[in-house]
Write a protein that holds these residues in place. Structure first.
Motif, mmCIF file in Angstrom:
data_model
loop_
_atom_site.group_PDB
_atom_site.id
_atom_site.type_symbol
_atom_site.label_atom_id
_atom_site.label_comp_id
_atom_site.label_asym_id
_atom_site.label_seq_id
_atom_site.Cartn_x
_atom_site.Cartn_y
_atom_site.Cartn_z
ATOM 1 N N LEU A 160 1.270 -1.016 0.439
ATOM 2 C CA LEU A 160 -0.229 -0.457 -0.070
ATOM 3 C C LEU A 160 0.731 1.260 0.169
ATOM 4 C CD1 LEU A 160 -2.784 -0.732 2.847
ATOM 5 C CD2 LEU A 160 -2.643 -1.172 0.170
ATOM 6 N N SER A 161 1.911 0.769 1.002
ATOM 7 C CA SER A 161 3.080 2.693 0.786
ATOM 8 C C SER A 161 3.310 3.107 -0.259
ATOM 9 C CB SER A 161 3.539 1.874 1.960
ATOM 10 O OG SER A 161 3.458 1.813 3.362
ATOM 11 N N GLN A 162 4.127 1.777 -1.592
ATOM 12 C CA GLN A 162 4.554 1.908 -1.840
ATOM 13 C C GLN A 162 3.692 3.240 -3.740
ATOM 14 O OE1 GLN A 162 5.927 -1.841 -4.120
ATOM 15 N NE2 GLN A 162 8.034 -1.942 -2.806
ATOM 16 N N LEU A 163 2.182 2.493 -3.115
ATOM 17 C CA LEU A 163 1.523 3.233 -4.364
ATOM 18 C C LEU A 163 1.852 4.540 -4.042
ATOM 19 C CD1 LEU A 163 -2.027 0.816 -4.318
ATOM 20 C CD2 LEU A 163 -0.342 1.323 -5.882
ATOM 21 N N GLU A 202 -5.952 -2.119 9.820
ATOM 22 C CA GLU A 202 -7.587 -0.995 10.772
ATOM 23 C C GLU A 202 -7.604 -0.838 12.321
ATOM 24 O OE1 GLU A 202 -12.175 -0.422 9.260
ATOM 25 O OE2 GLU A 202 -11.209 -2.759 9.795
ATOM 26 N N ARG A 203 -6.894 -2.291 12.720
ATOM 27 C CA ARG A 203 -7.927 -2.468 14.108
ATOM 28 C C ARG A 203 -6.042 -1.722 14.675
ATOM 29 N NH1 ARG A 203 -5.025 -3.893 18.899
ATOM 30 N NH2 ARG A 203 -3.168 -5.805 17.482
ATOM 31 N N LEU A 204 -4.754 -1.369 13.911
ATOM 32 C CA LEU A 204 -3.670 -0.499 14.555
ATOM 33 C C LEU A 204 -3.811 1.017 13.929
ATOM 34 C CD1 LEU A 204 -1.006 -3.376 13.653
ATOM 35 C CD2 LEU A 204 -1.879 -1.848 16.365
ATOM 36 N N GLN A 205 -5.189 1.178 13.577
ATOM 37 C CA GLN A 205 -5.975 2.627 12.747
ATOM 38 C C GLN A 205 -4.661 3.338 12.027
ATOM 39 O OE1 GLN A 205 -6.171 4.625 16.750
ATOM 40 N NE2 GLN A 205 -8.506 3.911 16.706
ATOM 41 N N LEU A 206 -4.523 2.371 11.102
ATOM 42 C CA LEU A 206 -3.323 2.973 10.014
ATOM 43 C C LEU A 206 -4.428 3.183 8.451
ATOM 44 C CD1 LEU A 206 -0.300 0.497 10.572
ATOM 45 C CD2 LEU A 206 -1.022 3.146 10.984
ATOM 46 N N LEU A 207 -5.289 2.234 8.440
ATOM 47 C CA LEU A 207 -5.874 2.466 7.537
ATOM 48 C C LEU A 207 -7.689 2.725 7.769
ATOM 49 C CD1 LEU A 207 -6.779 -0.422 6.655
ATOM 50 C CD2 LEU A 207 -4.105 -0.399 5.330
ATOM 51 N N ARG A 208 -8.780 2.757 7.009
ATOM 52 C CA ARG A 208 -9.834 2.639 6.964
ATOM 53 C C ARG A 208 -10.796 1.735 6.043
ATOM 54 N NH1 ARG A 208 -11.997 7.056 7.496
ATOM 55 N NH2 ARG A 208 -11.718 6.764 10.271
ATOM 56 N N LEU A 209 -11.475 0.589 6.278
ATOM 57 C CA LEU A 209 -11.664 -0.238 5.360
ATOM 58 C C LEU A 209 -13.201 -0.260 4.382
ATOM 59 C CD1 LEU A 209 -10.387 -3.738 6.125
ATOM 60 C CD2 LEU A 209 -9.293 -2.074 4.567
ATOM 61 N N ARG A 223 4.203 3.159 6.865
ATOM 62 C CA ARG A 223 5.413 3.355 5.801
ATOM 63 C C ARG A 223 6.490 2.885 7.309
ATOM 64 N NH1 ARG A 223 5.474 8.505 2.109
ATOM 65 N NH2 ARG A 223 5.136 7.846 0.704
ATOM 66 N N ALA A 224 6.483 3.558 8.191
ATOM 67 C CA ALA A 224 6.994 2.719 9.473
ATOM 68 C C ALA A 224 6.787 1.149 10.282
ATOM 69 C CB ALA A 224 6.657 3.706 10.586
ATOM 70 N N TYR A 225 5.630 1.223 10.195
ATOM 71 C CA TYR A 225 4.994 -0.102 10.240
ATOM 72 C C TYR A 225 5.497 -1.199 9.591
ATOM 73 C CZ TYR A 225 2.167 -4.323 11.447
ATOM 74 O OH TYR A 225 1.696 -5.698 11.561
ATOM 75 N N ALA A 226 5.713 -0.634 8.323
ATOM 76 C CA ALA A 226 6.214 -2.255 7.745
ATOM 77 C C ALA A 226 8.088 -2.332 7.994
ATOM 78 C CB ALA A 226 6.165 -2.360 6.110
ATOM 79 N N GLN A 227 8.671 -1.343 7.889
ATOM 80 C CA GLN A 227 10.261 -0.779 7.994
ATOM 81 C C GLN A 227 10.102 -1.002 9.038
ATOM 82 O OE1 GLN A 227 12.321 0.118 5.801
ATOM 83 N NE2 GLN A 227 10.346 -0.373 4.277
#
Length: 230
Positions: A160-163, A202-209, A223-227
């Motif tokens: 998702l971040s790469q997009l 979503e639970r981590l409040q990084l995105l909403r579905l 991004r930080a989550y992935a890294q």
């Protein structure tokens, strides 16, 4: 000759076109073509001569290879605003992957000879291509790293971040019109695994579905989550 109004409108949405001198803009408008593809349709075939540099005007495509058994490896997903294939165009080699529309898409094709003409005569265009190649190399290195080292949640977060790379995909908005099935095709993961990963993000409040939509709430945290997993 006056440019096709539809093509002129399409090209006006792409930033690199505005950097060109007027004469070079006219050259591009006279040479590019705009073509519509249905979901699942092939824009360009692997091992076929590379005849065009391709831009995605609307929709979403993927770059992938398939073996004889039908198994696939996806290199990248290209949303609206992205251009790709500079390496093969530069070397005039056979295309190294299939280009497939994941949804109904409009693509712009600039013939290889005209790409080289701009490269030889337009400094702004040359600069754009160099930046593209640099960002693309980083994207592919990251994709290999992510596939080998990240959890499923990390792979989905990274994809998702790469997009949101502003150089490669300048049209991307915070609300991605992207289904879980499409995200699975981009990551090589099953829809079920993608669904579980998205629920955790979503639970981590990084995105909403929502239905066929993913809204990124905090891109830097995503991004930080992935890294953090590397």
């Amino acid at each position: 000759m006056r440019a096709d109004p539809q093509i002129a409108r399409a090209m006006s949405a792409h930033g690199w076109f505005h950097e060109l001198a007027p004469a070079h803009q006219a050259h591009v408008l006279a040479r590019v073509r705009l073509q519509h593809f249905a979901a699942g349709e092939v824009l360009a075939h692997r091992k076929a001569p590379t005849e065009d540099w391709i831009g995605v005007h609307t929709g979403l495509v993927k770059l992938a290879v398939y073996n004889a058994a039908g198994d696939s490896c996806t290199f990248s997903g290209v949303p609206a605003g992205g251009w790709f294939g500079e390496g093969s165009v530069l070397k005039r080699e056979l295309r190294r992957y299939d280009v497939i529309a994941l949804r109904a898409s409009d693509a712009i094709f600039l013939p290889v000879d005209d790409f080289h003409f701009l490269l030889d005569h337009s400094l702004p265009f040359s600069g754009f291509v160099i930046r593209q190649l640099n960002e693309r190399m980083g994207e592919f290195i990251a994709a290999i790293q992510n596939q080998r080292l990240l959890s499923v949640e990390g792979q989905v977060a990274a994809a998702l971040s790469q997009l949101f790379n502003p150089q490669l995909y300048p049209f991307t908005a915070q609300r991605l019109e992207l289904s879980q099935e499409e995200l699975g095709l981009l990551t090589g993961l099953s829809r079920q695994r993608v669904n579980r990963a998205l629920r955790e993000l979503e639970r981590l409040q990084l995105l909403r579905l929502a239905y066929n939509r993913i809204e990124v709430l905090d891109l830097e945290r995503l991004r930080a989550y992935a890294q953090r997993q590397i």
